[in-house]
Design an enzyme around this catalytic site. Sequence first.
Site, PDB file in Angstrom:
ATOM      1  N   SER A   1       0.823  -1.207   0.000  1.00  0.00           N
ATOM      2  CA  SER A   1       0.000   0.000   0.000  1.00  0.00           C
ATOM      3  C   SER A   1       0.862   1.265   0.000  1.00  0.00           C
ATOM      4  O   SER A   1       1.637   1.471  -0.910  1.00  0.00           O
ATOM      5  CB  SER A   1      -0.948  -0.051   1.190  1.00  0.00           C
ATOM      6  OG  SER A   1      -2.090   0.705   0.930  1.00  0.00           O
TER       7      SER A   1
ATOM      8  N   ASP B   1      -2.164   6.200  -4.167  1.00  0.00           N
ATOM      9  CA  ASP B   1      -1.054   5.478  -3.548  1.00  0.00           C
ATOM     10  C   ASP B   1      -0.652   4.313  -4.473  1.00  0.00           C
ATOM     11  O   ASP B   1      -1.285   4.105  -5.512  1.00  0.00           O
ATOM     12  CB  ASP B   1      -1.422   5.035  -2.125  1.00  0.00           C
ATOM     13  CG  ASP B   1      -2.558   4.025  -2.086  1.00  0.00           C
ATOM     14  OD1 ASP B   1      -3.334   3.961  -3.069  1.00  0.00           O
ATOM     15  OD2 ASP B   1      -2.681   3.287  -1.090  1.00  0.00           O
TER      16      ASP B   1
ATOM     17  N   ASP C   1      -1.092   1.144  -4.646  1.00  0.00           N
ATOM     18  CA  ASP C   1      -2.054   0.107  -5.057  1.00  0.00           C
ATOM     19  C   ASP C   1      -3.426   0.684  -5.410  1.00  0.00           C
ATOM     20  O   ASP C   1      -4.395  -0.039  -5.579  1.00  0.00           O
ATOM     21  CB  ASP C   1      -2.173  -0.989  -3.989  1.00  0.00           C
ATOM     22  CG  ASP C   1      -2.782  -0.492  -2.688  1.00  0.00           C
ATOM     23  OD1 ASP C   1      -2.556   0.682  -2.326  1.00  0.00           O
ATOM     24  OD2 ASP C   1      -3.477  -1.277  -2.002  1.00  0.00           O
TER      25      ASP C   1
ATOM     26  N   ASP D   1      -5.862   2.430  -3.977  1.00  0.00           N
ATOM     27  CA  ASP D   1      -7.117   2.397  -3.205  1.00  0.00           C
ATOM     28  C   ASP D   1      -7.308   3.680  -2.393  1.00  0.00           C
ATOM     29  O   ASP D   1      -8.362   3.884  -1.799  1.00  0.00           O
ATOM     30  CB  ASP D   1      -7.209   1.141  -2.316  1.00  0.00           C
ATOM     31  CG  ASP D   1      -6.127   1.053  -1.258  1.00  0.00           C
ATOM     32  OD1 ASP D   1      -5.233   1.922  -1.228  1.00  0.00           O
ATOM     33  OD2 ASP D   1      -6.169   0.096  -0.453  1.00  0.00           O
TER      34      ASP D   1
END
Length: 461
Positions: free
Chosen positions: A105, A250, A252, A254
């Site tokens: 993340s 970010d 990833d 999300d």
Amino acid sequence: MALIKSISGIRGTIGGRPGEGLSPLDVVKFTAAYGTWLTHQQADNRKVVIGRDGRISGELVKNLVVSTLNALGLDVVDLGLSTTPTVEIAVKMEQAAGGIIITASHNPKEWNALKLLNSDGEFISGEDGIAMLDIAAQEDFSFADVNKLGSYEQNDTYLQKHIDLVVNHPLVDAAAIRERGFKIVVDAVNSTGAIFVPALLKALGVEQVEVLFDEVNGRFSHNPEPLPENLTALSNEVNRSNADLGIAVDPDVDRLCFVCEDGSMFGEEYTLVAVADYVLGKKSGNTVSNLSSTQALKDITLKHGGEYHPSAVGEVNVVKKMKEINAVIGGEGNGGIIVPDLHYGRDALIGIGLFLSHVAHSGKKLKNLRNSYPDYFISKNKIELDKGVDVKTIFEKIRGKYKNQPTNTEDGLKIEFEKDWVHLRTSNTEPIIRIYAESQFETTADNIARRIMQDIKEFMH
């Protein structure tokens, strides 16, 4: 070196000794535990979907994950470079038993992690996480014999499938977005946002897109957490190029935040506020955010005639509460948007679609839109804990001291004052107490936090 085993997954730094970082042995062990847990859940479904962000260690970790799952007799569908929400959607569409997203993340480049999904494409619950960690601790795995090894296939169709879902969402108005003729700068932080965000913007009819840090190499050009201090390049470029707005995600994809046309921050807390305002204007209903998120969401929800409900911190908890109260929109103040009629997971792509629709319909510039929302300041602080400190007792003493104020103990301790609040909780990932205070005035928020930190220190001794 660090290895953090929590219900939300297995996270660690690459390198070092097994058990101290996310070593190859740890990747195999926890993947085997997860695969074994999956087969206990549904013995007849052998399919697992995986995907990864753009990290340097992504390919290495992925190969270990694939081989381990195949060794358990599980069939792997590999989406390759992908996003957390895309893998969540794919698990459901593939009718898979579960999924693994290889991403740490917003953590820096030396980190990686296994995020674990159930058959609904949602993060596994606390109970399931404990069961999985127990299997890992006992090393209670049994691998398949040579005639029953799993299969492997690559599937690169989900970028388009995810974009189609966003563009065809009833509240996303691509025609209005196209008509506004937005000029947008994207900070893709050298990860998969560089592939997914421009493709989405193109599908929404945005023709002028500039992407910063667009090489997907995992060598993040700045700290990858989308906080104001890390977004100066985006801010400057929006200003320099006379863009209408900036978008940051970010690694990833999300979490989502925006930069206004003058280079100022829209504020990650206000991503959810703005999207909820738009959604609630089109269909009435309730909202959820975690206890550490801004009060502005509650204000907006009440204005639209809905009910607001807080949840404990953590996406799993937000989703659980959203299902309980049948929320139409929810998420977290860190720029996480959850749109339940798409899927129950934080998703920057649907967030972008709804946000741009909102801006297009409002006819406003971003700065004016931001100014139309209640203004709150959150003071975010932390205190490091000495070994052996009994946090529960400290929280009870503080609660006693403020017994005349409304409190919530669902996740740590939240105390509400007339217009302000403070939330104390222990971190899931490090030995600290986080102290978040919010007020309409920055100095008030800081003062409340300072006062509570004094109380904590007093009760610690």
